[in-house]
Scaffold this motif. Structure first.
Motif, PDB file in Angstrom:
ATOM      1  N   MET A  47       0.922  -1.267  -0.167  1.00 29.05           N
ATOM      2  CA  MET A  47       0.127  -0.027  -0.097  1.00 29.05           C
ATOM      3  C   MET A  47       0.883   1.161   0.031  1.00 29.05           C
ATOM      4  N   LYS A  48       0.503   2.358  -0.724  1.00 26.39           N
ATOM      5  CA  LYS A  48       1.260   3.430  -1.152  1.00 26.39           C
ATOM      6  C   LYS A  48       0.479   4.607  -0.560  1.00 26.39           C
ATOM      7  N   ALA A  49       1.039   5.619   0.446  1.00 27.84           N
ATOM      8  CA  ALA A  49       0.473   6.706   0.947  1.00 27.84           C
ATOM      9  C   ALA A  49       1.354   7.759   0.724  1.00 27.84           C
ATOM     10  N   HIS A  50       0.535   9.023   0.467  1.00 26.30           N
ATOM     11  CA  HIS A  50       1.256  10.187   0.085  1.00 26.30           C
ATOM     12  C   HIS A  50       0.564  11.357   1.125  1.00 26.30           C
ATOM     13  N   ILE A  51       1.503  12.020   1.846  1.00 24.13           N
ATOM     14  CA  ILE A  51       0.830  13.069   2.718  1.00 24.13           C
ATOM     15  C   ILE A  51       1.498  14.424   2.012  1.00 24.13           C
ATOM     16  N   PHE A  52       0.681  15.476   1.864  1.00 24.00           N
ATOM     17  CA  PHE A  52       1.038  16.974   1.637  1.00 24.00           C
ATOM     18  C   PHE A  52       0.776  17.817   2.626  1.00 24.00           C
ATOM     19  N   ALA A  53       1.791  18.554   2.862  1.00 23.23           N
ATOM     20  CA  ALA A  53       1.739  19.546   4.154  1.00 23.23           C
ATOM     21  C   ALA A  53       2.577  20.728   3.954  1.00 23.23           C
ATOM     22  N   LEU A  61       1.442   6.052   9.606  1.00 20.00           N
ATOM     23  CA  LEU A  61       0.839   5.569   8.359  1.00 20.00           C
ATOM     24  C   LEU A  61       2.080   4.729   7.789  1.00 20.00           C
ATOM     25  N   SER A  62       3.304   5.003   8.125  1.00 19.03           N
ATOM     26  CA  SER A  62       4.513   4.046   7.834  1.00 19.03           C
ATOM     27  C   SER A  62       4.625   2.650   8.297  1.00 19.03           C
ATOM     28  N   ASN A  63       3.710   2.668   9.435  1.00 25.40           N
ATOM     29  CA  ASN A  63       3.379   1.310   9.636  1.00 25.40           C
ATOM     30  C   ASN A  63       2.859   0.368   9.010  1.00 25.40           C
ATOM     31  N   SER A  64       1.773   0.676   8.215  1.00 20.30           N
ATOM     32  CA  SER A  64       1.100   0.174   7.420  1.00 20.30           C
ATOM     33  C   SER A  64       1.065   0.361   5.742  1.00 20.30           C
ATOM     34  N   ALA A  65       1.851   1.309   5.592  1.00 20.39           N
ATOM     35  CA  ALA A  65       2.078   2.032   4.142  1.00 20.39           C
ATOM     36  C   ALA A  65       3.380   2.420   3.763  1.00 20.39           C
ATOM     37  N   ASP A  66       3.736   2.271   2.691  1.00 20.90           N
ATOM     38  CA  ASP A  66       4.884   2.983   2.107  1.00 20.90           C
ATOM     39  C   ASP A  66       4.482   4.380   1.818  1.00 20.90           C
ATOM     40  N   THR A  67       5.091   5.081   2.970  1.00 15.73           N
ATOM     41  CA  THR A  67       4.510   6.527   3.136  1.00 15.73           C
ATOM     42  C   THR A  67       5.648   7.611   2.644  1.00 15.73           C
ATOM     43  N   GLU A 111      -7.719   9.494  13.814  1.00 18.67           N
ATOM     44  CA  GLU A 111      -8.076   8.207  14.067  1.00 18.67           C
ATOM     45  C   GLU A 111      -9.038   7.355  13.164  1.00 18.67           C
ATOM     46  N   ASP A 112      -9.946   8.431  12.525  1.00 24.63           N
ATOM     47  CA  ASP A 112     -10.674   7.812  11.500  1.00 24.63           C
ATOM     48  C   ASP A 112      -9.893   7.490  10.105  1.00 24.63           C
ATOM     49  N   LEU A 113      -8.930   8.073   9.862  1.00 22.64           N
ATOM     50  CA  LEU A 113      -8.133   7.993   8.888  1.00 22.64           C
ATOM     51  C   LEU A 113      -7.404   6.622   9.163  1.00 22.64           C
ATOM     52  N   LEU A 114      -6.783   6.367  10.338  1.00 24.71           N
ATOM     53  CA  LEU A 114      -5.892   5.248  10.830  1.00 24.71           C
ATOM     54  C   LEU A 114      -6.896   3.924  10.473  1.00 24.71           C
ATOM     55  N   GLN A 115      -8.184   4.088  11.186  1.00 25.01           N
ATOM     56  CA  GLN A 115      -9.190   3.206  11.122  1.00 25.01           C
ATOM     57  C   GLN A 115      -9.325   2.652   9.496  1.00 25.01           C
ATOM     58  N   ILE A 119      -7.527   2.944   7.151  1.00 29.36           N
ATOM     59  CA  ILE A 119      -6.524   2.160   6.589  1.00 29.36           C
ATOM     60  C   ILE A 119      -6.477   0.626   7.006  1.00 29.36           C
ATOM     61  N   ASP A 120      -6.729   0.494   8.325  1.00 28.42           N
ATOM     62  CA  ASP A 120      -6.795  -0.815   8.942  1.00 28.42           C
ATOM     63  C   ASP A 120      -8.073  -1.556   8.397  1.00 28.42           C
ATOM     64  N   GLN A 121      -8.833  -1.067   7.933  1.00 30.68           N
ATOM     65  CA  GLN A 121      -9.860  -1.827   7.099  1.00 30.68           C
ATOM     66  C   GLN A 121      -9.525  -2.304   5.949  1.00 30.68           C
ATOM     67  N   LYS A 122      -8.940  -1.357   5.208  1.00 34.21           N
ATOM     68  CA  LYS A 122      -8.412  -1.528   3.955  1.00 34.21           C
ATOM     69  C   LYS A 122      -7.367  -2.718   4.083  1.00 34.21           C
ATOM     70  N   VAL A 123      -6.345  -2.619   4.848  1.00 36.49           N
ATOM     71  CA  VAL A 123      -5.333  -3.276   4.919  1.00 36.49           C
ATOM     72  C   VAL A 123      -5.914  -4.918   5.149  1.00 36.49           C
ATOM     73  N   SER A 124      -6.861  -5.240   6.137  1.00 29.83           N
ATOM     74  CA  SER A 124      -7.320  -6.212   6.516  1.00 29.83           C
ATOM     75  C   SER A 124      -8.251  -6.949   5.588  1.00 29.83           C
ATOM     76  N   GLY A 125      -8.752  -5.859   4.779  1.00 28.81           N
ATOM     77  CA  GLY A 125      -9.850  -6.194   3.625  1.00 28.81           C
ATOM     78  C   GLY A 125     -11.026  -6.757   3.925  1.00 28.81           C
TER      79      GLY A 125
END
Length: 178
Positions: A1-7, A39-45, A166-170, A172-178
């Motif tokens: 999984m790939k994540a991008h953050i812009f700030a 995010l790095s725990n579950s995605a290439d960030t 928390e909503d975002l991390l949740q 992602i967790d749902q997407k990872v666990s499919g």
């Protein structure tokens, strides 16, 4: 999984210019750095830091390593940011955009239809922006692509709220666990 953050960068910095951008910028930027680590725990960030002084920096890029040619590109900060947003949207399973109204308008706001067109189907989008910006964004096409959209109405200088994170991390967790 790939994540991008812009700030955006922060006015508060450390004196150590050899630190990576995610550690060089301090203060409320810590929220962004912390989110990047989570995010790095579950995605290439990948963290993209928009800086009027340095251009668009990678989160792991040292300020001391910014070359003069890259600083010249900072004049084209907004164009460079738009290019990176479009490239990121094509590959991102998770797209996080946490920008002030001005920065959002000059980047994602100007290319929103193209950005949505490039969005990966079923990706997760998290947008942190002022209410006026969020109200002006058409999320319908992202919904039609099966994308999850999480928004945070920025209040003051806070980049993202605890509940939104928390909503975002949740999501992602749902997407990872499919």
């Amino acid at each position: 999984m790939k994540a991008h953050i812009f700030a955006e960068d922060s006015n508060t910095t450390t004196e150590v210019r050899t630190k990576p951008a995610k550690e060089y910028f301090q203060g409320l930027f810590g929220m962004v750095a912390g989110l990047t680590e989570e995010l790095s725990n579950s995605a290439d960030t990948s963290l993209h830091v928009l800086s009027e002084e340095f251009g668009v920096l990678r989160g792991d890029q040292s300020i001391a390593d910014v070359t003069e040619s890259e600083q010249d590109e900072s004049a084209d900060l907004w164009e460079n940011a738009k290019e990176q947003l479009l490239t990121a949207a094509r590959e991102a399973d998770v797209m996080v955009i946490l920008l002030s109204t001005d920065a959002f308008d000059k980047t994602a706001g100007e290319i929103w239809p193209e950005l949505v067109e490039e969005a990966k189907p079923d990706s997760i989008w998290c947008i942190g922006a002022a209410r006026s910006t969020l109200d002006a964004i058409d999320f319908e096409k992202l919904d039609k692509k099966g994308c999850s959209v999480i928004t945070y109405q920025r209040v003051g200088v806070a980049r993202i709220g605890t509940d939104t994170r928390e909503d975002l991390l949740q999501a992602i967790d749902q997407k990872v666990s499919g």
